[in-house]
Write a protein that holds these residues in place. Structure first.
Motif, PDB file in Angstrom:
ATOM      1  N   GLY A   1     -10.266 -10.311 -32.291  1.00 56.31           N
ATOM      2  CA  GLY A   1     -11.534  -9.440 -31.298  1.00 56.31           C
ATOM      3  C   GLY A   1     -11.539  -8.567 -32.874  1.00 56.31           C
ATOM      4  O   GLY A   1     -10.874  -8.896 -33.551  1.00 56.31           O
ATOM      5  N   SER A   2     -12.799  -7.566 -32.784  1.00 59.29           N
ATOM      6  CA  SER A   2     -13.064  -6.947 -34.165  1.00 59.29           C
ATOM      7  C   SER A   2     -14.171  -5.588 -33.470  1.00 59.29           C
ATOM      8  O   SER A   2     -14.484  -5.428 -34.060  1.00 59.29           O
ATOM      9  N   GLY A   3     -13.812  -5.364 -32.402  1.00 58.92           N
ATOM     10  CA  GLY A   3     -14.023  -4.223 -32.062  1.00 58.92           C
ATOM     11  C   GLY A   3     -13.743  -3.646 -32.221  1.00 58.92           C
ATOM     12  O   GLY A   3     -13.172  -3.265 -32.781  1.00 58.92           O
ATOM     13  N   ASN A   4     -14.419  -2.057 -30.883  1.00 58.56           N
ATOM     14  CA  ASN A   4     -13.593  -1.195 -31.217  1.00 58.56           C
ATOM     15  C   ASN A   4     -12.430  -1.346 -31.076  1.00 58.56           C
ATOM     16  O   ASN A   4     -11.699  -1.111 -31.822  1.00 58.56           O
ATOM     17  N   VAL A   5     -11.923  -1.996 -30.188  1.00 56.29           N
ATOM     18  CA  VAL A   5     -10.102  -1.600 -29.424  1.00 56.29           C
ATOM     19  C   VAL A   5      -9.631  -2.344 -31.014  1.00 56.29           C
ATOM     20  O   VAL A   5      -8.201  -1.992 -31.610  1.00 56.29           O
TER      21      VAL A   5
ATOM     22  N   SER B   1     -16.639 -13.977 -31.288  1.00 52.93           N
ATOM     23  CA  SER B   1     -16.456 -15.093 -30.713  1.00 52.93           C
ATOM     24  C   SER B   1     -16.694 -16.224 -31.373  1.00 52.93           C
ATOM     25  O   SER B   1     -17.024 -17.702 -30.728  1.00 52.93           O
ATOM     26  N   ASN B   2     -17.321 -16.133 -32.128  1.00 54.01           N
ATOM     27  CA  ASN B   2     -17.892 -17.592 -33.102  1.00 54.01           C
ATOM     28  C   ASN B   2     -16.524 -18.071 -33.784  1.00 54.01           C
ATOM     29  O   ASN B   2     -16.009 -18.676 -34.431  1.00 54.01           O
ATOM     30  N   GLY B   3     -15.269 -17.070 -34.028  1.00 51.52           N
ATOM     31  CA  GLY B   3     -14.050 -17.717 -35.545  1.00 51.52           C
ATOM     32  C   GLY B   3     -13.610 -16.135 -35.429  1.00 51.52           C
ATOM     33  O   GLY B   3     -13.524 -15.708 -35.141  1.00 51.52           O
ATOM     34  N   TRP B   4     -12.290 -16.919 -36.974  1.00 52.62           N
ATOM     35  CA  TRP B   4     -11.692 -16.190 -36.978  1.00 52.62           C
ATOM     36  C   TRP B   4     -11.016 -16.026 -38.484  1.00 52.62           C
ATOM     37  O   TRP B   4     -11.813 -17.257 -39.185  1.00 52.62           O
ATOM     38  N   ILE B   5     -10.900 -15.226 -39.193  1.00 55.52           N
ATOM     39  CA  ILE B   5     -10.752 -14.520 -40.787  1.00 55.52           C
ATOM     40  C   ILE B   5      -9.176 -14.080 -40.797  1.00 55.52           C
ATOM     41  O   ILE B   5      -8.375 -13.799 -39.779  1.00 55.52           O
ATOM     42  N   TYR B   6      -9.131 -15.001 -41.727  1.00 55.77           N
ATOM     43  CA  TYR B   6      -7.019 -15.020 -42.199  1.00 55.77           C
ATOM     44  C   TYR B   6      -7.414 -13.794 -43.809  1.00 55.77           C
ATOM     45  O   TYR B   6      -7.962 -14.771 -44.539  1.00 55.77           O
TER      46      TYR B   6
ATOM     47  N   GLU C   1     -14.148 -21.060 -38.199  1.00 53.55           N
ATOM     48  CA  GLU C   1     -14.752 -21.420 -36.626  1.00 53.55           C
ATOM     49  C   GLU C   1     -14.333 -21.199 -36.015  1.00 53.55           C
ATOM     50  O   GLU C   1     -13.074 -22.227 -35.499  1.00 53.55           O
ATOM     51  N   GLY C   2     -14.191 -21.080 -35.079  1.00 57.83           N
ATOM     52  CA  GLY C   2     -13.697 -21.570 -33.152  1.00 57.83           C
ATOM     53  C   GLY C   2     -12.547 -20.820 -32.576  1.00 57.83           C
ATOM     54  O   GLY C   2     -12.319 -19.547 -33.797  1.00 57.83           O
ATOM     55  N   LYS C   3     -11.872 -21.005 -31.891  1.00 56.43           N
ATOM     56  CA  LYS C   3     -10.364 -21.151 -31.976  1.00 56.43           C
ATOM     57  C   LYS C   3      -9.544 -20.881 -32.106  1.00 56.43           C
ATOM     58  O   LYS C   3      -9.668 -21.785 -33.431  1.00 56.43           O
ATOM     59  N   GLY C   4      -8.615 -20.676 -32.710  1.00 50.77           N
ATOM     60  CA  GLY C   4      -7.529 -20.524 -33.665  1.00 50.77           C
ATOM     61  C   GLY C   4      -6.888 -20.084 -34.475  1.00 50.77           C
ATOM     62  O   GLY C   4      -5.348 -19.634 -34.671  1.00 50.77           O
ATOM     63  N   ILE C   5      -6.892 -18.441 -33.947  1.00 51.71           N
ATOM     64  CA  ILE C   5      -5.950 -17.227 -35.191  1.00 51.71           C
ATOM     65  C   ILE C   5      -4.501 -17.557 -33.924  1.00 51.71           C
ATOM     66  O   ILE C   5      -3.872 -16.706 -34.483  1.00 51.71           O
ATOM     67  N   TRP C   6      -3.964 -17.690 -33.156  1.00 49.27           N
ATOM     68  CA  TRP C   6      -3.121 -17.614 -32.338  1.00 49.27           C
ATOM     69  C   TRP C   6      -2.228 -18.800 -33.339  1.00 49.27           C
ATOM     70  O   TRP C   6      -1.063 -19.110 -32.730  1.00 49.27           O
TER      71      TRP C   6
ATOM     72  N   ASN D   1      -8.580 -14.429 -21.118  1.00 51.71           N
ATOM     73  CA  ASN D   1      -8.306 -15.265 -21.091  1.00 51.71           C
ATOM     74  C   ASN D   1      -7.891 -16.467 -22.428  1.00 51.71           C
ATOM     75  O   ASN D   1      -8.399 -17.763 -22.172  1.00 51.71           O
ATOM     76  N   GLU D   2      -8.435 -15.322 -23.286  1.00 48.69           N
ATOM     77  CA  GLU D   2      -8.536 -16.030 -24.493  1.00 48.69           C
ATOM     78  C   GLU D   2      -7.393 -16.204 -25.301  1.00 48.69           C
ATOM     79  O   GLU D   2      -6.906 -16.872 -26.686  1.00 48.69           O
ATOM     80  N   LEU D   3      -5.881 -16.046 -24.734  1.00 42.60           N
ATOM     81  CA  LEU D   3      -4.421 -16.334 -25.036  1.00 42.60           C
ATOM     82  C   LEU D   3      -3.871 -17.308 -23.682  1.00 42.60           C
ATOM     83  O   LEU D   3      -3.287 -16.809 -23.200  1.00 42.60           O
TER      84      LEU D   3
END
Ligand SMILES: NC(=O)C1=CN([C@@H]2O[C@H](COP(=O)(O)OP(=O)(O)OC[C@H]3O[C@@H](n4cnc5c(N)ncnc54)[C@H](O)[C@@H]3O)[C@@H](O)[C@H]2O)C=CC1
Ligand SMILES: O=C(O)CCC(=O)C(=O)O
Length: 443
Positions: free
Chosen positions: A236-240, A261-266, A301-306, A320-322
């Motif tokens: 996520g990258s919102g308030n929490v 919801s589009n992707g993740w950064i590392y 892009e997409g899921k894969g952060i875990w 249910n993101e994990l």
């Protein structure tokens, strides 16, 4: 068939298609078996049947006019789930995925979470399928005013006090509050998460993320460890997510990833939080814009952060993101601790994996309770017509999170499952509500 299984079967029959609600109820009720065995009076009073049926469930039309002059119609919801220990309390979610099953799962979780805070707040939740993404400020205001034009008659400082959740931040709370005041001519604590110039509490914005990190630190402390030097992945990258990252960094951890919801950064060197705040809080942009400035960081892009190896995982996006595979990947990569900033981010299978593999794991209803707890502190300040300093609120928040950790540890140990904080949180949260319901008769 056990009493719990009968209640669950009936719940699924009566509420078809509400899969998130079924999931949340299954997670809670299956851990309550030993409590029911010890307390046969609960079954006699049909306590679980009453607990899973909201006291009141509202669904209403929200018509508004967009910038092009077209009439739009959304659906609004407020589920007033349980008021045994205080006025209904819980956020509003504006997201296109919102339906009654999602609002009910959130409202159900809120009952136990609010109980764990130790403060007098019952459980409720609401929202709409309205999508604030891509809307102008004028359109968001038009929607919020229409939403409140129906909701105002059902809420009140001593009845039901909504707040923010996904898609509802300071801007939306401001428009909702303005309309409530205009219709009712009352200046009261009917919403929390208000702006600091009109009754908001210092530290409410930070509270969910900070509280999540405080309880994570407490769990590590109980295992003679600290967050200092730990590699942390936050989704996520919102308030929490933003304020969990801020506190984790302050405590010496290195946060290397965030998502939307589009992707993740590392970012191997550690997240540049000022840049994330500029993208998300000021520009309301997408997380991929991060790599335009931090060119050494990666965007996927997409899921894969875990799949990123880490010591501590803090899921802070959505339910249910994990899943089970994500949990197995985290465990294979050596994760030590998982604490949930989001509500129900782990599937039942993922939760099972964490418990089976003895990962330090705190479910959302305990780990993210700092937000609603600080909302209750905002209500107290409003009632007193006072405002406390940031340090005072933050100190109280820390005390509340440490106390939640103690309650869930003690309940887990008392029911022969030391370290199982799913069971500990459910039982500790449930008992206070159940005893209050017993005292108040068949209502
Ligand atoms: N705001 C609060 O005080 C509290 C929020 N929560 C929970 O925390 C979670 C996040 O809420 P907020 O940060 O307030 O909302 P927000 O609207 O500020 O941010 C939500 C974030 O999650 C991301 N997101 C949404 N769906 C996603 C998906 N499918 N995959 C990846 N990312 C996704 C969004 O892009 C956004 O960055 C929710 O589960 C909410 O129920 C829990 C307790 C209190
Ligand atoms: O601050 C509040 O009242 C509610 C926060 C919330 O929505 C939650 O705890 O999930």
């Amino acid at each position: 068939m056990s009493y719990v299984s009968e209640v669950l079967e009936e719940l699924i029959r009566k509420n078809p298609g509400e899969k998130e609600f079924h999931q949340a109820a299954t997670e809670v009720l299956t851990t309550l078996e030993p409590v029911i065995e010890k307390n046969p009076q609960f079954q006699k009073a049909a306590l679980l049947e009453r607990l899973v049926e909201p006291e009141r469930q509202l669904k209403f039309r929200v018509p508004w006019v967009d910038d092009k002059g077209n009439v739009q119609v959304n659906v609004g919801y407020r589920v007033e789930f349980n008021s045994a220990i205080g006025p209904y309390k819980g956020g509003l979610r504006f997201h296109p995925s919102v339906n009654i099953g999602i609002i009910k799962f959130l409202g159900f979780e809120q009952i136990f979470k609010n109980s764990l805070t130790g403060l007098p707040i019952g459980g409720g939740k609401g929202g709409s399928d309205f999508d604030p993404k891509g809307k102008s400020d004028n359109e968001v205001m038009a929607f919020c005013q229409s939403f409140m034009t129906e909701l105002y008659r059902h809420i009140g400082a001593d009845t039901d006090v909504p707040a923010g959740d996904i898609g509802v931040g300071g801007r939306e709370i401001g428009y909702l509050y303005g309309q409530y005041k205009r219709i009712t001519n009352r200046y009261e604590s009917v919403l929390t998460g208000k702006g600091l110039t009109y009754g908001g509490s210092l530290a409410r914005k930070e509270a969910t993320g900070y509280g999540l990190v405080y309880i994570t630190a407490e769990m590590l402390r109980a295992h003679n460890d600290t967050l200092a030097g730990k590699k942390v992945v936050v989704s996520g990258s919102g308030n929490v997510a933003i304020y969990a990252t801020e506190k984790a960094q302050q405590l010496g951890a290195k946060v290397v990833a965030l998502s939307d919801s589009n992707g993740w950064i590392y970012d191997e060197e550690g997240i540049d939080l000022a840049l994330v705040k500029e993208i998300k809080e000021v520009r309301r942009g997408r997380i991929k814009e991060y790599v335009q400035t931090r060119t050494n960081a990666e965007y996927h892009e997409g899921k894969g952060i875990w799949t990123i190896p880490c010591d501590v995982a803090l899921p802070c996006a959505t339910q249910n993101e994990l899943n089970g595979d994500d949990a197995r990947t985290l465990i294979k990569n050596g994760v030590l601790a998982v604490a949930e900033g989001a509500n129900m981010p782990s599937t039942l299978e993922a939760t099972e994996e964490f418990l089976k593999n003895k990962i330090m794991y705190i479910p959302g209803k305990a780990a993210n309770a700092g937000g609603v707890a600080t909302s209750a502190l905002e209500m107290s300040q409003n009632a007193q017509r006072l405002s406390w300093s940031f340090e005072e609120v933050d100190q109280k928040l820390q005390g509340i999170m440490v106390n939640i950790y103690r309650q869930i540890s003690e309940a887990a140990a008392a029911y022969d499952a030391p370290g199982n904080f799913v069971l500990g949180a459910n039982i500790a949260g449930f008992l206070k509500v159940a005893n209050a319901m017993m005292d108040q008769g068949i209502v």
